[in-house]
Motif scaffolding. Structure first.
Motif, mmCIF file in Angstrom:
data_model
loop_
_atom_site.group_PDB
_atom_site.id
_atom_site.type_symbol
_atom_site.label_atom_id
_atom_site.label_comp_id
_atom_site.label_asym_id
_atom_site.label_seq_id
_atom_site.Cartn_x
_atom_site.Cartn_y
_atom_site.Cartn_z
ATOM 1 N N PHE A 123 -3.231 -1.100 -5.522
ATOM 2 C CA PHE A 123 -2.094 -1.194 -4.761
ATOM 3 C C PHE A 123 -1.104 -0.124 -5.538
ATOM 4 N N GLY A 124 -0.468 0.894 -5.032
ATOM 5 C CA GLY A 124 0.441 1.571 -5.633
ATOM 6 C C GLY A 124 0.226 2.505 -7.071
ATOM 7 N N SER A 125 -0.954 2.162 -7.707
ATOM 8 C CA SER A 125 -1.121 3.009 -8.894
ATOM 9 C C SER A 125 -1.696 4.480 -8.534
ATOM 10 N N VAL B 159 -4.238 -3.212 6.724
ATOM 11 C CA VAL B 159 -3.509 -3.271 7.938
ATOM 12 C C VAL B 159 -3.084 -4.811 8.047
ATOM 13 N N ALA B 160 -1.854 -5.284 8.633
ATOM 14 C CA ALA B 160 -1.539 -6.413 8.460
ATOM 15 C C ALA B 160 -2.247 -7.269 9.273
ATOM 16 N N ASP B 161 -2.621 -8.511 8.870
ATOM 17 C CA ASP B 161 -3.749 -9.484 9.569
ATOM 18 C C ASP B 161 -2.817 -9.975 10.885
ATOM 19 N N ILE C 232 -13.209 6.004 7.883
ATOM 20 C CA ILE C 232 -13.044 5.268 6.589
ATOM 21 C C ILE C 232 -11.626 4.401 7.004
ATOM 22 N N GLY C 233 -11.925 3.100 6.853
ATOM 23 C CA GLY C 233 -10.424 2.383 6.943
ATOM 24 C C GLY C 233 -10.020 1.978 5.605
ATOM 25 N N CYS C 234 -9.085 2.591 5.070
ATOM 26 C CA CYS C 234 -8.480 2.631 3.797
ATOM 27 C C CYS C 234 -7.253 1.793 3.941
ATOM 28 N N THR D 290 -8.823 8.087 -12.001
ATOM 29 C CA THR D 290 -7.880 8.266 -10.962
ATOM 30 C C THR D 290 -8.418 8.222 -9.583
ATOM 31 N N LYS D 291 -7.465 7.876 -8.609
ATOM 32 C CA LYS D 291 -7.846 7.765 -7.226
ATOM 33 C C LYS D 291 -8.736 9.226 -6.840
ATOM 34 N N SER D 292 -7.942 10.223 -7.140
ATOM 35 C CA SER D 292 -8.535 11.697 -6.658
ATOM 36 C C SER D 292 -10.107 11.744 -7.075
ATOM 37 N N ALA E 279 -15.154 -2.098 -2.471
ATOM 38 C CA ALA E 279 -14.497 -3.289 -2.761
ATOM 39 C C ALA E 279 -13.533 -3.005 -4.103
ATOM 40 N N ASN E 280 -12.385 -2.999 -3.894
ATOM 41 C CA ASN E 280 -11.630 -3.193 -5.275
ATOM 42 C C ASN E 280 -10.992 -4.286 -5.495
ATOM 43 N N ASP E 281 -10.897 -4.746 -6.794
ATOM 44 C CA ASP E 281 -10.053 -6.009 -7.333
ATOM 45 C C ASP E 281 -8.722 -5.440 -7.434
ATOM 46 N N SER F 96 0.657 -1.092 -0.002
ATOM 47 C CA SER F 96 -0.077 0.118 0.051
ATOM 48 C C SER F 96 0.793 1.376 -0.106
ATOM 49 N N SER F 97 0.471 2.147 -0.854
ATOM 50 C CA SER F 97 1.447 3.434 -0.918
ATOM 51 C C SER F 97 0.528 4.659 -0.184
ATOM 52 N N GLY F 98 -0.518 4.360 0.129
ATOM 53 C CA GLY F 98 -1.343 5.421 0.707
ATOM 54 C C GLY F 98 -2.087 6.459 -0.021
ATOM 55 N N LYS F 99 -1.765 6.128 -1.514
ATOM 56 C CA LYS F 99 -2.629 7.080 -2.503
ATOM 57 C C LYS F 99 -3.997 7.396 -2.386
ATOM 58 N N MET F 100 -4.730 6.226 -2.226
ATOM 59 C CA MET F 100 -6.084 6.211 -2.063
ATOM 60 C C MET F 100 -6.567 6.855 -0.874
ATOM 61 N N VAL G 42 -16.954 3.313 7.065
ATOM 62 C CA VAL G 42 -16.936 2.737 5.876
ATOM 63 C C VAL G 42 -15.443 1.797 5.605
ATOM 64 N N GLY G 43 -15.594 0.724 4.961
ATOM 65 C CA GLY G 43 -14.531 0.008 5.175
ATOM 66 C C GLY G 43 -13.961 -0.513 3.655
ATOM 67 N N PHE G 44 -12.986 -0.821 3.462
ATOM 68 C CA PHE G 44 -12.361 -1.368 2.171
ATOM 69 C C PHE G 44 -12.483 -2.832 1.876
ATOM 70 N N ALA G 45 -12.364 -3.406 0.890
ATOM 71 C CA ALA G 45 -12.156 -4.955 0.794
ATOM 72 C C ALA G 45 -11.125 -4.861 -0.458
ATOM 73 N N ALA G 46 -10.052 -5.505 -0.247
ATOM 74 C CA ALA G 46 -9.148 -5.789 -1.366
ATOM 75 C C ALA G 46 -9.231 -7.305 -1.579
ATOM 76 N N ASP H 120 -4.586 5.021 -10.456
ATOM 77 C CA ASP H 120 -5.769 4.811 -10.729
ATOM 78 C C ASP H 120 -6.588 3.660 -9.745
ATOM 79 N N ASN H 121 -7.871 3.749 -9.796
ATOM 80 C CA ASN H 121 -8.448 2.532 -9.369
ATOM 81 C C ASN H 121 -9.936 2.385 -9.747
ATOM 82 N N ALA H 122 -10.606 1.352 -9.395
ATOM 83 C CA ALA H 122 -11.960 1.250 -9.672
ATOM 84 C C ALA H 122 -12.627 0.347 -8.339
HETATM 85 O O1 PMT Z 1 -2.598 2.794 -0.563
HETATM 86 P P1 PMT Z 1 -2.727 2.372 -2.143
HETATM 87 O O2 PMT Z 1 -1.296 2.123 -2.844
HETATM 88 O O3 PMT Z 1 -3.503 3.732 -2.797
HETATM 89 O O4 PMT Z 1 -3.534 1.129 -2.414
HETATM 90 C C1 PMT Z 1 -5.050 1.440 -1.958
HETATM 91 C C2 PMT Z 1 -5.448 -0.127 -1.433
HETATM 92 C C3 PMT Z 1 -5.589 -0.985 -2.450
HETATM 93 C C4 PMT Z 1 -4.554 -0.537 -0.094
HETATM 94 C C5 PMT Z 1 -7.006 0.435 -0.844
HETATM 95 O O5 PMT Z 1 -7.807 0.508 -1.966
HETATM 96 C C6 PMT Z 1 -7.650 -0.890 -0.074
HETATM 97 O O6 PMT Z 1 -8.179 -1.784 -0.815
HETATM 98 N N1 PMT Z 1 -7.521 -0.871 1.380
HETATM 99 C C7 PMT Z 1 -7.892 -1.912 1.981
HETATM 100 C C8 PMT Z 1 -6.809 -3.081 2.192
HETATM 101 C C9 PMT Z 1 -7.016 -4.200 2.921
HETATM 102 O O7 PMT Z 1 -6.393 -4.661 3.892
HETATM 103 O O8 PMT Z 1 -8.195 -4.905 2.766
HETATM 104 P P2 PMT Z 1 -8.756 -6.160 3.435
HETATM 105 O O9 PMT Z 1 -9.816 -6.677 2.530
HETATM 106 O O10 PMT Z 1 -7.770 -7.046 3.807
HETATM 107 O O11 PMT Z 1 -9.428 -5.386 4.959
HETATM 108 C C10 PMT Z 1 -10.777 -5.397 4.902
HETATM 109 C C11 PMT Z 1 -11.114 -4.021 5.718
HETATM 110 O O12 PMT Z 1 -10.750 -4.233 7.110
HETATM 111 C C12 PMT Z 1 -10.400 -2.668 5.452
HETATM 112 O O13 PMT Z 1 -11.131 -1.573 5.688
HETATM 113 C C13 PMT Z 1 -9.095 -2.782 6.349
HETATM 114 O O14 PMT Z 1 -8.583 -1.577 6.575
HETATM 115 C C14 PMT Z 1 -9.798 -3.374 7.489
HETATM 116 N N2 PMT Z 1 -8.748 -4.043 8.327
HETATM 117 C C15 PMT Z 1 -8.351 -5.222 8.239
HETATM 118 C C16 PMT Z 1 -7.333 -5.877 9.058
HETATM 119 C C17 PMT Z 1 -7.491 -5.503 10.240
HETATM 120 N N3 PMT Z 1 -6.462 -6.183 11.078
HETATM 121 N N4 PMT Z 1 -7.938 -4.338 10.657
HETATM 122 C C18 PMT Z 1 -8.686 -3.875 9.707
HETATM 123 O O15 PMT Z 1 -9.235 -2.636 10.370
#
Ligand code: PMT
Length: 232
Positions: A184-186, A97-99, A92-94, A210-212, A174-176, A32-36, A147-151, A188-190
Motif C-alpha cells: 500500500f502506498g509505496s 475494494v471495501a468489503d 485485472i482487479g488491483c 519498483t511497481k513499474s 499475492a502481495n504481503d 490504496s494509492s492506485g500506484k500498482m 487476474v486478481g490480487f491478494a493483499a 515498490d512491491n513484491a
Molecule cells: O494502490 P497501491 O497503494 O499501489 O497498493 C497496491 C495494493 C496493495 C492495493 C495492491 O497491490 C493489492 O493488493 N490490491 C488488492 C487489494 C485487496 O483488496 O485485496 P483482497 O485480498 O482484499 O481482495 C482480493 C481480490 O478481490 C482483489 O483482486 C480485489 O480487487 C478483489 N475484490 C475484493 C473485494 C470485493 N468486494 N471485490 C473485489 O473484486
C-alpha cells in the motif's frame, strides 16, 4: 519494448481504493494509492493494448493513452466492471475494494450523542466484483482472462491459492502488505504469482522492485496465460 505484443487486446484494470460514504462528510476507505494499478495500465499501453482503468479516488495523473473511468464506491466500480468486462480480453482487479459499506447513508451529518461514549455502525457486504466477472461464462457473455490480487499479512500463499480457486480466477498476484516499504502506498512491491491455464498450474516469485517493473512482469505473465507468446 521486448516481450509480448498486446496490440488488438483490450485490458480492463481496476485500481485504487473505494470510498464508502457514511454521511455527507465521512466515509470508510483504505490506504490504496492506485500506484500498482496505474503501473499495470502504463505497462499494458506500452505493449500496444487498449487499456481502460476503472479508478477509485486517487491523486495520480492518467497514464498516456489510457482511458480512465472514475468511480467512488464499490457498487459504482462493480457497475463499470460489469459493463466493460464483456468487451475485454484481460480483466485485472488491483483495486482495494471495501468489503463492507454502511447499511444506510445518513442524509445529514451524523451528530455526537450526548452521554454516549460509543456508537455502532451497521455495515452490509459489498458484492465481490472480481468473483462476479470470473463467474461469467458462455458465448453471449464473453469471459476475459481474470487476474486478481491478494493483499495478505500472513500465510500469503495459502490465502492466495484459496482466493484463486474460490473466486474462479485464472491468475492471482499475492502481495504481503505487512512488509514496510512494499504494498500500500509505496513505490515498490513484491509478489508471488499463481496461475492456472491450459498447460496446468504455475507460480513465480517476483522479488522487491519498483511497481513499474513488477507491472511489466505481471502483464507479461497474463499475456502468456492468454496464449500470447513473446516476439523476438
Ligand atoms: O494502490 P497501491 O497503494 O499501489 O497498493 C497496491 C495494493 C496493495 C492495493 C495492491 O497491490 C493489492 O493488493 N490490491 C488488492 C487489494 C485487496 O483488496 O485485496 P483482497 O485480498 O482484499 O481482495 C482480493 C481480490 O478481490 C482483489 O483482486 C480485489 O480487487 C478483489 N475484490 C475484493 C473485494 C470485493 N468486494 N471485490 C473485489 O473484486
Amino acid at each position: 519494448p521486448p516481450g509480448a505484443d498486446a496490440r488488438g487486446l483490450h485490458i480492463v484494470i481496476t485500481a485504487g481504493p473505494t470510498r464508502e460514504p457514511l454521511d455527507p462528510v465521512r466515509y470508510l476507505s483504505n490506504h490504496s494509492s492506485g500506484k500498482m494499478g496505474y503501473a499495470l495500465a502504463a505497462s499494458a499501453v506500452r505493449r500496444g493494448a487498449r487499456v481502460t482503468l476503472i479508478s477509485g479516488p486517487v491523486s495520480l495523473p492518467i497514464p498516456d493513452g489510457v482511458e480512465r473511468i472514475d468511480v467512488e464506491t464499490a457498487l459504482e466500480m462493480h457497475d463499470a466492471a460489469r459493463r466493460l468486462a464483456a468487451d475485454s480480453d484481460i480483466f485485472i482487479g488491483c483495486a482495494a475494494v471495501a468489503d463492507y459499506r454502511a447499511a444506510a447513508r445518513a442524509e445529514h451529518k451524523i451528530k455526537k450523542r450526548k452521554g454516549e461514549q460509543g456508537m455502532t455502525l451497521k455495515l452490509v457486504k459489498n458484492p465481490d466484483i472480481i468473483a462476479d466477472i470470473a463467474s461469467r461464462r458462455g458465448p453471449a457473455d464473453r469471459r476475459p482472462l481474470v487476474v486478481g490480487f491478494a493483499a495478505e499479512t500472513r500465510d500469503l500463499e495459502l490465502y492466495a491459492r484459496d482466493k484463486l480457486i474460490r473466486k474462479q480466477l485464472d491468475m492471482i498476484v499475492a502481495n504481503d502488505v505487512s512488509n514496510a516499504g512494499l504494498g500500500f502506498g509505496s513505490d515498490d512491491n513484491a509478489a508471488l504469482l499463481l496461475w492456472r491455464d491450459e498447460e496446468g498450474e504455475g507460480s513465480e516469485n517476483l522479488p522487491p522492485q519498483t511497481k513499474s517493473r513488477l507491472a511489466e512482469a505481471i502483464i507479461e505473465r497474463a499475456l502468456y496465460c492468454l496464449g500470447v507468446r513473446p516476439t523476438q
